[in-house]
Design an enzyme around this catalytic site. Structure first.
Site, PDB file in Angstrom:
ATOM      1  N   CYS A 164      37.232  38.878  54.424  1.00  0.00           N
ATOM      2  CA  CYS A 164      35.086  38.923  53.842  1.00  0.00           C
ATOM      3  C   CYS A 164      34.197  37.401  53.528  1.00  0.00           C
ATOM      4  O   CYS A 164      33.704  37.502  53.573  1.00  0.00           O
ATOM      5  CB  CYS A 164      35.696  39.203  51.727  1.00  0.00           C
ATOM      6  SG  CYS A 164      35.809  40.734  52.171  1.00  0.00           S
TER       7      CYS A 164
ATOM      8  N   HIS B 108      29.731  36.507  47.466  1.00  0.00           N
ATOM      9  CA  HIS B 108      31.315  37.574  47.714  1.00  0.00           C
ATOM     10  C   HIS B 108      30.672  38.364  46.655  1.00  0.00           C
ATOM     11  O   HIS B 108      30.995  38.731  45.762  1.00  0.00           O
ATOM     12  CB  HIS B 108      31.851  37.161  48.103  1.00  0.00           C
ATOM     13  CG  HIS B 108      32.383  38.380  49.324  1.00  0.00           C
ATOM     14  ND1 HIS B 108      32.181  39.700  49.916  1.00  0.00           N
ATOM     15  CD2 HIS B 108      34.054  39.227  49.048  1.00  0.00           C
ATOM     16  CE1 HIS B 108      32.971  39.961  49.944  1.00  0.00           C
ATOM     17  NE2 HIS B 108      34.329  40.275  49.731  1.00  0.00           N
TER      18      HIS B 108
ATOM     19  N   ASN C  63      31.933  46.698  47.622  1.00  0.00           N
ATOM     20  CA  ASN C  63      32.501  45.656  48.653  1.00  0.00           C
ATOM     21  C   ASN C  63      32.162  45.909  50.116  1.00  0.00           C
ATOM     22  O   ASN C  63      33.177  46.283  51.074  1.00  0.00           O
ATOM     23  CB  ASN C  63      34.095  44.678  48.177  1.00  0.00           C
ATOM     24  CG  ASN C  63      33.935  44.217  49.293  1.00  0.00           C
ATOM     25  OD1 ASN C  63      33.996  43.462  50.328  1.00  0.00           O
ATOM     26  ND2 ASN C  63      35.624  43.452  48.889  1.00  0.00           N
TER      27      ASN C  63
HETATM   28  N1  COA Z   1      39.940  54.758  38.884  1.00  0.00           N
HETATM   29  C1  COA Z   1      41.389  55.131  37.394  1.00  0.00           C
HETATM   30  N2  COA Z   1      42.142  54.199  37.654  1.00  0.00           N
HETATM   31  C2  COA Z   1      42.692  53.248  38.201  1.00  0.00           C
HETATM   32  C3  COA Z   1      42.032  53.115  39.517  1.00  0.00           C
HETATM   33  C4  COA Z   1      40.519  53.788  39.646  1.00  0.00           C
HETATM   34  N3  COA Z   1      39.430  54.123  40.489  1.00  0.00           N
HETATM   35  N4  COA Z   1      42.870  52.287  40.935  1.00  0.00           N
HETATM   36  C5  COA Z   1      43.831  51.564  39.161  1.00  0.00           C
HETATM   37  N5  COA Z   1      43.034  53.048  38.548  1.00  0.00           N
HETATM   38  C6  COA Z   1      44.547  52.261  36.850  1.00  0.00           C
HETATM   39  C7  COA Z   1      46.287  52.162  37.194  1.00  0.00           C
HETATM   40  O1  COA Z   1      47.086  52.801  38.452  1.00  0.00           O
HETATM   41  C8  COA Z   1      46.144  51.401  36.230  1.00  0.00           C
HETATM   42  O2  COA Z   1      46.862  52.406  35.622  1.00  0.00           O
HETATM   43  P1  COA Z   1      48.150  51.905  34.282  1.00  0.00           P
HETATM   44  O3  COA Z   1      47.576  50.961  33.683  1.00  0.00           O
HETATM   45  O4  COA Z   1      48.294  53.477  33.931  1.00  0.00           O
HETATM   46  O5  COA Z   1      49.044  50.932  35.485  1.00  0.00           O
HETATM   47  C9  COA Z   1      44.727  51.155  35.351  1.00  0.00           C
HETATM   48  O6  COA Z   1      43.827  51.443  36.659  1.00  0.00           O
HETATM   49  C10 COA Z   1      44.751  49.311  35.438  1.00  0.00           C
HETATM   50  O7  COA Z   1      44.760  48.640  37.164  1.00  0.00           O
HETATM   51  P2  COA Z   1      44.471  46.936  37.177  1.00  0.00           P
HETATM   52  O8  COA Z   1      45.302  46.995  38.197  1.00  0.00           O
HETATM   53  O9  COA Z   1      44.796  46.053  35.826  1.00  0.00           O
HETATM   54  O10 COA Z   1      43.383  46.889  36.877  1.00  0.00           O
HETATM   55  P3  COA Z   1      42.291  46.349  36.884  1.00  0.00           P
HETATM   56  O11 COA Z   1      41.634  45.516  36.054  1.00  0.00           O
HETATM   57  O12 COA Z   1      43.091  44.907  37.600  1.00  0.00           O
HETATM   58  O13 COA Z   1      40.849  46.177  38.173  1.00  0.00           O
HETATM   59  C11 COA Z   1      40.576  45.766  40.349  1.00  0.00           C
HETATM   60  C12 COA Z   1      41.424  47.060  39.475  1.00  0.00           C
HETATM   61  C13 COA Z   1      40.669  46.153  41.528  1.00  0.00           C
HETATM   62  C14 COA Z   1      38.789  46.460  40.185  1.00  0.00           C
HETATM   63  C15 COA Z   1      41.095  44.786  39.870  1.00  0.00           C
HETATM   64  O14 COA Z   1      41.940  44.100  39.842  1.00  0.00           O
HETATM   65  C16 COA Z   1      40.141  43.411  40.960  1.00  0.00           C
HETATM   66  O15 COA Z   1      38.520  44.076  41.437  1.00  0.00           O
HETATM   67  N6  COA Z   1      40.781  43.230  41.979  1.00  0.00           N
HETATM   68  C17 COA Z   1      40.277  42.246  43.290  1.00  0.00           C
HETATM   69  C18 COA Z   1      39.468  43.348  44.373  1.00  0.00           C
HETATM   70  C19 COA Z   1      39.157  42.938  45.196  1.00  0.00           C
HETATM   71  O16 COA Z   1      38.723  41.954  45.425  1.00  0.00           O
HETATM   72  N7  COA Z   1      39.315  42.944  46.670  1.00  0.00           N
HETATM   73  C20 COA Z   1      38.973  42.905  47.752  1.00  0.00           C
HETATM   74  C21 COA Z   1      38.374  40.856  47.664  1.00  0.00           C
HETATM   75  S1  COA Z   1      37.638  40.557  49.445  1.00  0.00           S
END
Ligand code: COA
Length: 320
Positions: A108, A242, A272
């Site tokens: 990215c 980004h 993204n």
């Molecule tokens: N819909 C509903 N629930 C979801 C889900 C979705 N699409 N994706 C994950 N969950 C659930 C998980 O299974 C977890 O459930 P649990 O608590 O029962 O285990 C819960 O939601 C929380 O997951 P968590 O990973 O703690 O959420 P988060 O607040 O960290 O948000 C992201 C998840 C992916 C949105 C966040 O971590 C993020 O944005 N990370 C960076 C990703 C990124 O930018 N990547 C590209 C980099 S260039």
């Protein structure tokens, strides 16, 4: 080096969070509150090459120079349907450009990586007019039976024409090895000497860890760039970050203690789009007259690797 042309292109297909909730165990409220994303554009009737060409043509047209005057094409792309030839090679003839090209996988951060290399080419006077195309189809890396990654991404392309002039003031690009937190792995062919039961593994991401790395690394880049140039957040007019997650942008904004208006976003509409994201945002703002002549911009991006790329530049207005 300065930017003299911008372009962008997005797929026609608009996919809402509710549409995803129709086949994934997710919801509009989860996606919106965790990421800020409402819709994304996904390739369906067009190809990535179509988007890349459209963005590149718009950038060349706005630059006022002719395709044959482009001396180099750097194409930022993580992966497309061809491993070889490069995507850049496929764009040359349709664009009417006749120059060297390569694809750069800076995840990215690929657009800022490309700008950093272009800046070095231009500073040494080896090449003058450089076209940078960032074209990405992350939707093709995801497992669409899993909710963790597929809801985050969108496809898109952006392009910039750069040439010698007063614009970019400083770059900071970094790299580090964190393979496990974010990867997409393709199957290898077996050879007579090594038989492999390989299969392609769709995008794997440890969301929380990537979130932490992204915020930490981006803040470090921004702080180092500002300090090195004797600036503070006050001196920056627009932060083009980004477009991965609104919460990541908010963490960086809070650290800098700067007003929200300085952090334009479009991830709400596009998700993204990997290395294309900053260029799409820049093109939209520039065409809408929202980047003022002489404004100081700070770009900051991060991605799988883990890699980061940031830059400070003075904007010179582009006539469209
Ligand atoms: N819909 C509903 N629930 C979801 C889900 C979705 N699409 N994706 C994950 N969950 C659930 C998980 O299974 C977890 O459930 P649990 O608590 O029962 O285990 C819960 O939601 C929380 O997951 P968590 O990973 O703690 O959420 P988060 O607040 O960290 O948000 C992201 C998840 C992916 C949105 C966040 O971590 C993020 O944005 N990370 C960076 C990703 C990124 O930018 N990547 C590209 C980099 S260039």
């Amino acid at each position: 080096m300065k930017i003299i042309g911008t372009g962008s292109a997005l797929p026609e297909k608009v996919v809402t969070n509710d549409m995803l909730a129709g086949f994934l165990n997710t919801s509009d409220s989860w996606i919106t509150t965790r990421t800020g994303i409402h819709t994304r554009r996904l390739l369906s009737i067009e190809t990535l090459e179509d988007l890349a060409l459209k963005a590149a043509r718009a950038a060349i047209e706005s630059s006022g120079i002719q395709p044959e005057d482009i001396d180099y094409l750097i194409c930022s792309n993580v992966a497309n349907s061809y491993v070889s030839p490069s995507l850049g090679s496929m764009l040359l003839s349709p664009l009417g450009c006749c120059c060297p090209t390569f694809d750069l996988n800076g995840a990215c951060a690929g657009l800022v990586y490309s700008l950093d290399i272009a800046d070095a080419f231009i500073k040494t006077k080896k090449y003058r007019n450089i076209l940078i195309v960032a074209a990405e189809e992350p939707s093709r890396f995801c497992n669409w039976h899993e909710r963790e990654t597929s809801v985050l991404f969108g496809d898109g392309a952006s392009a910039l024409v750069v040439t010698d002039g007063e614009g970019f003031m400083d770059f900071r690009v970094t790299g580090d090895t964190h393979t496990d937190v974010l990867y997409y792995k393709r199957a290898l062919e077996s050879t007579p000497y090594d038989r492999v039961e390989d299969k392609t593994e769709p995008l794997v991401m440890q969301g929380r860890e990537v979130f932490r790395l992204a915020v930490e690394a981006s803040i470090e880049d921004v702080d180092v760039l500002l300090e090195r140039n004797g600036m503070t957040g006050e001196d920056i007019d627009v932060f083009l970050l980004h477009q991965a997650n609104l919460r990541i942008i908010e963490c960086i904004r809070e650290h800098l203690d700067q007003p929200r208006e300085k952090f334009p976003t479009n991830l709400q509409n596009y998700g993204n789009t990997s290395s294309a994201s900053i260029g799409i945002l820049m093109d939209e703002l520039s065409r809408a007259g929202q980047l003022k002549d002489g404004a100081t911009l700070l770009l900051s991006s991060f991605g799988g690797g883990f890699v980061t790329g940031a830059a400070i530049l003075k904007w010179s207005g582009i006539q469209y």
